[in-house]
Design an enzyme around this catalytic site. Structure first.
Site, PDB file in Angstrom:
ATOM      1  N   CYS A  13       0.860  -1.186   0.000  1.00 23.77           N
ATOM      2  CA  CYS A  13       0.000   0.000   0.000  1.00 23.77           C
ATOM      3  C   CYS A  13       0.893   1.233   0.000  1.00 23.77           C
ATOM      4  O   CYS A  13       2.101   1.127   0.180  1.00 23.77           O
ATOM      5  CB  CYS A  13      -0.907   0.012   1.209  1.00 23.77           C
ATOM      6  SG  CYS A  13       0.019  -0.027   2.733  1.00 23.77           S
ATOM      7  N   CYS A  16       3.227   1.669   2.881  1.00 26.11           N
ATOM      8  CA  CYS A  16       4.476   0.900   2.832  1.00 26.11           C
ATOM      9  C   CYS A  16       5.515   1.662   2.012  1.00 26.11           C
ATOM     10  O   CYS A  16       6.667   1.813   2.397  1.00 26.11           O
ATOM     11  CB  CYS A  16       4.256  -0.452   2.164  1.00 26.11           C
ATOM     12  SG  CYS A  16       2.921  -1.408   2.845  1.00 26.11           S
ATOM     13  N   ASP A 424     -17.574 -18.755  -6.449  1.00 28.06           N
ATOM     14  CA  ASP A 424     -17.868 -17.721  -5.466  1.00 28.06           C
ATOM     15  C   ASP A 424     -19.321 -17.322  -5.723  1.00 28.06           C
ATOM     16  O   ASP A 424     -19.816 -17.474  -6.831  1.00 28.06           O
ATOM     17  CB  ASP A 424     -16.914 -16.548  -5.720  1.00 28.06           C
ATOM     18  CG  ASP A 424     -17.436 -15.261  -5.130  1.00 28.06           C
ATOM     19  OD1 ASP A 424     -17.635 -15.236  -3.910  1.00 28.06           O
ATOM     20  OD2 ASP A 424     -17.655 -14.303  -5.895  1.00 28.06           O
ATOM     21  N   ASP A 617     -14.556 -13.448  -8.622  1.00 29.06           N
ATOM     22  CA  ASP A 617     -14.468 -12.102  -9.193  1.00 29.06           C
ATOM     23  C   ASP A 617     -13.804 -11.106  -8.262  1.00 29.06           C
ATOM     24  O   ASP A 617     -13.334 -10.072  -8.685  1.00 29.06           O
ATOM     25  CB  ASP A 617     -15.878 -11.575  -9.509  1.00 29.06           C
ATOM     26  CG  ASP A 617     -16.620 -11.239  -8.229  1.00 29.06           C
ATOM     27  OD1 ASP A 617     -16.704 -12.124  -7.356  1.00 29.06           O
ATOM     28  OD2 ASP A 617     -17.076 -10.100  -8.083  1.00 29.06           O
ATOM     29  N   ASP A 621     -11.581 -13.338  -3.393  1.00 23.68           N
ATOM     30  CA  ASP A 621     -11.389 -14.616  -4.083  1.00 23.68           C
ATOM     31  C   ASP A 621      -9.946 -14.806  -4.538  1.00 23.68           C
ATOM     32  O   ASP A 621      -9.553 -15.914  -4.913  1.00 23.68           O
ATOM     33  CB  ASP A 621     -12.277 -14.699  -5.338  1.00 23.68           C
ATOM     34  CG  ASP A 621     -13.736 -14.572  -4.994  1.00 23.68           C
ATOM     35  OD1 ASP A 621     -14.146 -15.146  -3.977  1.00 23.68           O
ATOM     36  OD2 ASP A 621     -14.466 -13.883  -5.737  1.00 23.68           O
TER      37      ASP A 621
END
Ligand code: AMP
Length: 725
Positions: A13, A16, A424, A617, A621
């Site tokens: 991110c 970081c 999913d 998606d 997942d």
């Protein structure tokens, strides 16, 4: 100042990125700029003050890992593969021309005449072949390595073919030069070159169709905001995300994203956190509830305490899971390698037996060794390296035409083996957001008009339910709009009082519910209920729910006929999951699972020797997609899901999964046939190489070798093209 680029692992991110950059810049003699998306740091450093090792240490001290200096040359070398291929194609043609022009009765280059100038001819062939050996050094190294580890693969077979032809020809060349013997017919330099060229060509095709670079982190940068609003004694302040510290109180208003993981201190809001939980309806959160960085605040003002920041956040955890799963995924054994692993020992045994038999028959040592080498020379099929990549490329082309984007070239070699398919729920089997599923109309108005009225009011609401109406254009003037918390909305349209909301609204305006049975029926089907009331009359009941995608039911039915076990995984609650599971006749429904648990379900299946396809998606997942044998993502899904998967369904049509399985099955069939044809002519040559036909005057010559190579390569090409039809 010296300049280097370091590869850095673990940044997920912008916090970081800032942390590493700041830490590096704090060091004496270091000037750094860190790129999160590329996972790199461009560092200028003073060699007198710091060493490369120091730089690695600084990166570690800032909490991440240095993967060493980014090797630009290596990447550039990869990019040049196309030009190498073209140059070597030209060289191959030249080499073939010189060695074969006399056989094909083409004009011969005078000073390279095979019989008149055998030494020139042979040396020219040698000189033209040496570059190929350098070009194919990686294959030869790998082939020898595999041989030494007793696990021969395709590279080993290629290496044996190449080295046997080359060394044999080299020995003959020396004899030609030193003893002036006419051995020019026994030069196989061009075989070495051709085998390497075709293998390289196959690799190139393979690589072109291989997975694109993973840019998973790119999307996560957009998921977590780069700034946050902090509550201070002097009021609200906007700060960059790296300045957020544990226990800071942050503010999140409607439309904004939660900046870091934390706990709500005050306020109420609906948060859309489907990207983690898969919950299709944004959930209501209030004091003491946990919030996840990246969730979207739909409608309320909340203050929350910062808890897990940067590397420890939920999002970073997901990135870590994806990276780990991708790195530890065992590559599948490719068919060409499996076939070679049997063929190599067989060939070596045949060669040795030939050698021994010659000696036993009292033949000269020389003759025995020549037959030994000849067996090795003819055994390696030139088309071996092309057999798989050509079929796969054609298979991928056929898939692409059907809207199936195959990212990883080994996918078609394994998809047909899948025995379990895990779907999913939210966003994959369903559209992922609320849609109008039913309308019970008790008025004289058309359904269209009723939906128009409701949409005109809902247009002013921020409640998650209102989103179900956003596709209908509101065309009524609304006045006196009022939000009735926990119940619904009221407004005046065309001088009539209109109410929309749940059944509590009936009590509020004092009317009896004649439609309790209808309500029950709709709820059982998984709907949320909206009563529409005009003045004091119920004019309609609308059911909204997350609607199942077209084709989902049909696809699952067909997959079950194909003997696949179907599992549905969802972060959503058991009630909603079971309704959808039952409707779709799914074998097993697993509800309320976190991303990590989804990955675990996949891992357990794989450990139990199942070949598992995961279809998903969302961000949640991604770890499961990366873990599965074949990961399939929906095009309208998130980038990180697409990055973690092997296949993308371009138009979200689930029925394409069946096409994918069928194409995979056909591709494998073609690959097997290709391998058969690649080996067929070479196997026919082996008895001749052994010398069985010598009594009738047939012995192996380069003409036979070249002919078998050409025929088998052409057969492989045409057979692959058959896949198109
Ligand atoms: P809430 O506590 O805000 O999630 O709302 C509770 C219930 O009120 C919802 O489950 C709906 O049944 C109803 N409701 C609230 N807002 C609306 C709206 N804009 N349209 C229809 N129903 C609503």
């Amino acid at each position: 100042m010296k300049k280097v680029i370091l590869k850095i692992e673990g940044m997920s991110c912008s916090a970081c990125q800032n942390r590493v950059e700041k830490y590096l810049n704090k060091q004496d003699g270091v000037n750094a700029s860190v790129n999160l998306v590329m996972a790199q740091a461009l560092i200028k450093y003073d060699e007198e003050k710091v060493t490369l090792n120091d730089l690695d240490r600084f990166v570690e001290e800032s909490g991440y890992k240095s993967l060493g200096v980014y090797n630009k040359k290596e990447e550039e070398k990869k990019d040049n593969s196309k030009y190498y291929l073209i140059s070597y194609a030209i060289l191959t043609v030249v080499l073939m021309y010189i060695s074969m022009s006399h056989m094909l009765e083409l004009p011969i280059i005078p000073f390279l005449h095979m019989t008149r100038h055998p030494i020139y001819y042979a040396i020219t062939l040698l000189l033209l072949t040496i570059p190929f050996l350098i070009y194919g050094l990686d294959i030869i190294k790998s082939g020898i390595g595999k041989m030494l580890h007793k696990s021969p693969n395709m590279d080993t077979l290629v290496t044996i073919g190449v080295l046997a032809s080359f060394i044999y020809s080299l020995a003959n060349l020396i004899i030609i030069i030193t003893q002036k013997e006419k051995l020019v017919e026994h030069l196989y330099f061009e075989s070495s070159a051709m085998i390497i060229y075709f293998t390289k060509l196959g690799r190139f095709i393979d690589k072109k169709s291989k997975e694109k670079t993973k840019e998973a982190i790119k999307e996560l940068v957009q998921i977590t905001p780069s700034s946050a609003t902090i509550k201070t004694e002097d009021g609200e302040k906007e700060i960059t995300i790296d300045k957020v510290k544990k226990d800071d109180i942050l503010i999140c208003k409607p439309g904004m994203k939660i900046a870091v993981d934390g706990t709500i201190m005050s306020g109420v809001a609906h948060l859309d956190e489907a990207f983690i939980t898969g919950e299709s309806i944004p959930s209501k959160k209030s004091t003491n509830d946990k919030v996840i960085a990246g969730s979207i605040n739909i409608d309320g003002y909340i203050e929350y305490k910062a808890e897990k920041i940067g590397k420890d956040s939920t999002i970073s955890e997901i990135v870590r899971l994806v990276v780990e799963a991708t790195n530890t995924k065992a590559p599948i054994a490719r068919i060409a390698d499996i076939v070679s692993s049997y063929f190599v020992p067989a060939i070596i045994i045949i060669a040795i037996l030939t050698f021994i038999t010659y000696l036993l028959l009292g033949k000269e040592f020389n003759e025995a060794i020549i037959s030994f080498v000849t067996v090795l020379v003819v055994a390696c099929p030139c088309a071996l390296g092309l057999a798989t990549p050509l079929a796969v490329v054609v298979g991928e082309g056929v898939s692409a035409k059907k809207g199936i984007l195959v990212k990883d070239s080994s996918t078609l070699e394994k998809a047909y083996k899948v025995d379990t398919i895990v779907f999913d729920k939210t966003g994959t089997l369903t559209h992922g957001n609320l849609k109008i599923s039913e309308i019970e109309n008790y008025s004289d108005y058309s359904n269209k008009k009723i939906l128009n009225i409701v949409s005109s009011i809902e247009n002013k609401s921020t409640h998650p339910i209102a989103r179900a109406f956003k596709e209908i254009t509101p065309d009524h003037n609304v006045s006196k709009f009022k939000n009735i918390p926990g119940i619904g909305l009221s407004a005046v349209i065309n001088n009539k009082n209109i109410y929309v909301g749940n059944n509590r609204i009936l009590k509020k305006i004092g009317i009896k519910n004649k439609y309790e049975e209808t309500e029950k029926k709709l709820i059982q089907k998984g709907n949320s209920i909206i009563y529409v009331i005009e003045n004091k009359t119920i004019i309609a009941i609308i059911g909204v729910k997350d609607v199942v995608r077209d084709n989902a039911k049909k696809t699952i039915k067909k997959l079950k006929i194909m003997n696949k076990k179907i599992i549905m995984l969802s972060g959503d609650n058991e009630y909603t999951s079971n309704i959808i599971g039952k409707y779709l006749q799914i074998d097993k429904v697993i509800a309320k699972v976190l991303p990590k648990e989804k990955e675990k379900v996949l891992n357990d299946l794989i450990k139990n020797n199942h070949k598992v396809m995961m279809v998903g998606d969302g961000i949640n997942d991604a770890p499961a997609l990366a873990t599965s044998s074949v990961g399939v993502s929906i095009n309208s899904g998130t980038d990180i899901a697409a990055d973690s998967s092997d296949v993308i369904l371009m138009n979200d049509d689930l029925s394409k999964i069946i096409d994918l399985l069928n194409i995979s099955k056909k591709t494998i069939k073609i690959i097997k046939q290709n391998l058969f044809w690649a080996f067929f002519y070479n196997i026919l040559m082996i008895p001749i190489a052994i010398g069985i036909l010598k009594p009738v005057g047939i012995s192996i010559t380069p003409i036979f070798a070249s002919l078998s190579m050409t025929i088998s390569s052409l057969t492989v090409v045409f057979n692959s093209l058959r896949l198109k039809y």
